[in-house]
Write a protein that holds these residues in place. Structure first.
Motif, PDB file in Angstrom:
ATOM      1  N   ALA A   1       2.812   6.867 -17.411  1.00 33.27           N
ATOM      2  CA  ALA A   1       3.015   5.419 -17.434  1.00 33.27           C
ATOM      3  C   ALA A   1       4.247   5.042 -16.614  1.00 33.27           C
ATOM      4  O   ALA A   1       4.206   4.100 -15.811  1.00 33.27           O
ATOM      5  N   ASN A   2       5.328   5.804 -16.788  1.00 35.17           N
ATOM      6  CA  ASN A   2       6.541   5.544 -16.014  1.00 35.17           C
ATOM      7  C   ASN A   2       6.316   5.782 -14.530  1.00 35.17           C
ATOM      8  O   ASN A   2       6.776   5.008 -13.686  1.00 35.17           O
ATOM      9  N   LEU A   3       5.602   6.854 -14.211  1.00 33.13           N
ATOM     10  CA  LEU A   3       5.322   7.173 -12.818  1.00 33.13           C
ATOM     11  C   LEU A   3       4.457   6.092 -12.177  1.00 33.13           C
ATOM     12  O   LEU A   3       4.725   5.649 -11.049  1.00 33.13           O
ATOM     13  N   ARG A   4       3.435   5.636 -12.887  1.00 32.94           N
ATOM     14  CA  ARG A   4       2.588   4.550 -12.369  1.00 32.94           C
ATOM     15  C   ARG A   4       3.421   3.302 -12.083  1.00 32.94           C
ATOM     16  O   ARG A   4       3.234   2.643 -11.053  1.00 32.94           O
ATOM     17  N   ASP A   5       4.336   2.967 -12.992  1.00 36.71           N
ATOM     18  CA  ASP A   5       5.201   1.804 -12.801  1.00 36.71           C
ATOM     19  C   ASP A   5       6.056   1.946 -11.546  1.00 36.71           C
ATOM     20  O   ASP A   5       6.201   0.995 -10.768  1.00 36.71           O
ATOM     21  N   ILE A   6       6.621   3.133 -11.352  1.00 37.47           N
ATOM     22  CA  ILE A   6       7.466   3.372 -10.184  1.00 37.47           C
ATOM     23  C   ILE A   6       6.651   3.255  -8.898  1.00 37.47           C
ATOM     24  O   ILE A   6       7.067   2.588  -7.940  1.00 37.47           O
ATOM     25  N   LEU A   7       5.484   3.883  -8.875  1.00 41.24           N
ATOM     26  CA  LEU A   7       4.651   3.832  -7.672  1.00 41.24           C
ATOM     27  C   LEU A   7       4.203   2.409  -7.377  1.00 41.24           C
ATOM     28  O   LEU A   7       4.210   1.968  -6.220  1.00 41.24           O
ATOM     29  N   GLU A   8       3.847   1.669  -8.409  1.00 40.21           N
ATOM     30  CA  GLU A   8       3.426   0.282  -8.229  1.00 40.21           C
ATOM     31  C   GLU A   8       4.589  -0.558  -7.684  1.00 40.21           C
ATOM     32  O   GLU A   8       4.411  -1.340  -6.749  1.00 40.21           O
ATOM     33  N   ARG A   9       5.765  -0.355  -8.255  1.00 40.04           N
ATOM     34  CA  ARG A   9       6.948  -1.096  -7.813  1.00 40.04           C
ATOM     35  C   ARG A   9       7.249  -0.818  -6.338  1.00 40.04           C
ATOM     36  O   ARG A   9       7.667  -1.701  -5.603  1.00 40.04           O
ATOM     37  N   ARG A  10       7.005   0.414  -5.915  1.00 42.90           N
ATOM     38  CA  ARG A  10       7.280   0.807  -4.531  1.00 42.90           C
ATOM     39  C   ARG A  10       6.107   0.561  -3.587  1.00 42.90           C
ATOM     40  O   ARG A  10       6.210   0.800  -2.393  1.00 42.90           O
ATOM     41  N   GLY A  11       4.977   0.145  -4.139  1.00 44.39           N
ATOM     42  CA  GLY A  11       3.792  -0.081  -3.310  1.00 44.39           C
ATOM     43  C   GLY A  11       3.202   1.200  -2.763  1.00 44.39           C
ATOM     44  O   GLY A  11       2.602   1.220  -1.687  1.00 44.39           O
ATOM     45  N   MET A  12       3.329   2.279  -3.522  1.00 43.57           N
ATOM     46  CA  MET A  12       2.836   3.591  -3.090  1.00 43.57           C
ATOM     47  C   MET A  12       1.481   3.897  -3.705  1.00 43.57           C
ATOM     48  O   MET A  12       1.237   3.587  -4.860  1.00 43.57           O
ATOM     49  N   THR A  13       0.637   4.531  -2.922  1.00 41.47           N
ATOM     50  CA  THR A  13      -0.647   5.014  -3.430  1.00 41.47           C
ATOM     51  C   THR A  13      -0.472   6.447  -3.932  1.00 41.47           C
ATOM     52  O   THR A  13       0.561   7.081  -3.694  1.00 41.47           O
TER      53      THR A  13
END
Length: 92
Positions: A14-26
């Motif tokens: 969940a934390n990793l998904r949030d970070i990737l989403e915040r950074r616009g990373m796939t």
């Protein structure tokens, strides 16, 4: 024990998904960043495989930020230490 590991993994994801989403990373971008193949990353995100402590350290080092509150420590200078502190018989 397995339920603790599952909860830990769900929290990390969940934390990793949030970070990737915040950074616009796939997931593809993330796989390249951490030097893993996309299939392995896909298995992490599907919950089929748990993120090991070593993988957690790799992820946090690559991202430059923690994915778990248990891996962040403040140093007296205010810097952040990201990683795993062992519990071996080491003298400091």
């Amino acid at each position: 024990m397995d339920s603790d590991r599952t909860l830990r993994n769900q929290s990390l994801l969940a934390n990793l998904r949030d970070i990737l989403e915040r950074r616009g990373m796939t997931q593809r971008d993330f796989a390249r960043l951490v030097g893993k193949n996309e299939a392995e990353i896909s298995r992490w995100f599907s919950g089929k495989f748990n993120i090991s402590r070593n993988s957690q350290l790799l992820i946090e080092t690559a991202l430059g930020e923690p994915i778990s509150s248990d891996s962040t420590f403040r140093i007296s200078s205010g810097d952040v230490l990201i990683g795993i502190i062992g519990t071996g018989n080491m003298a400091f």
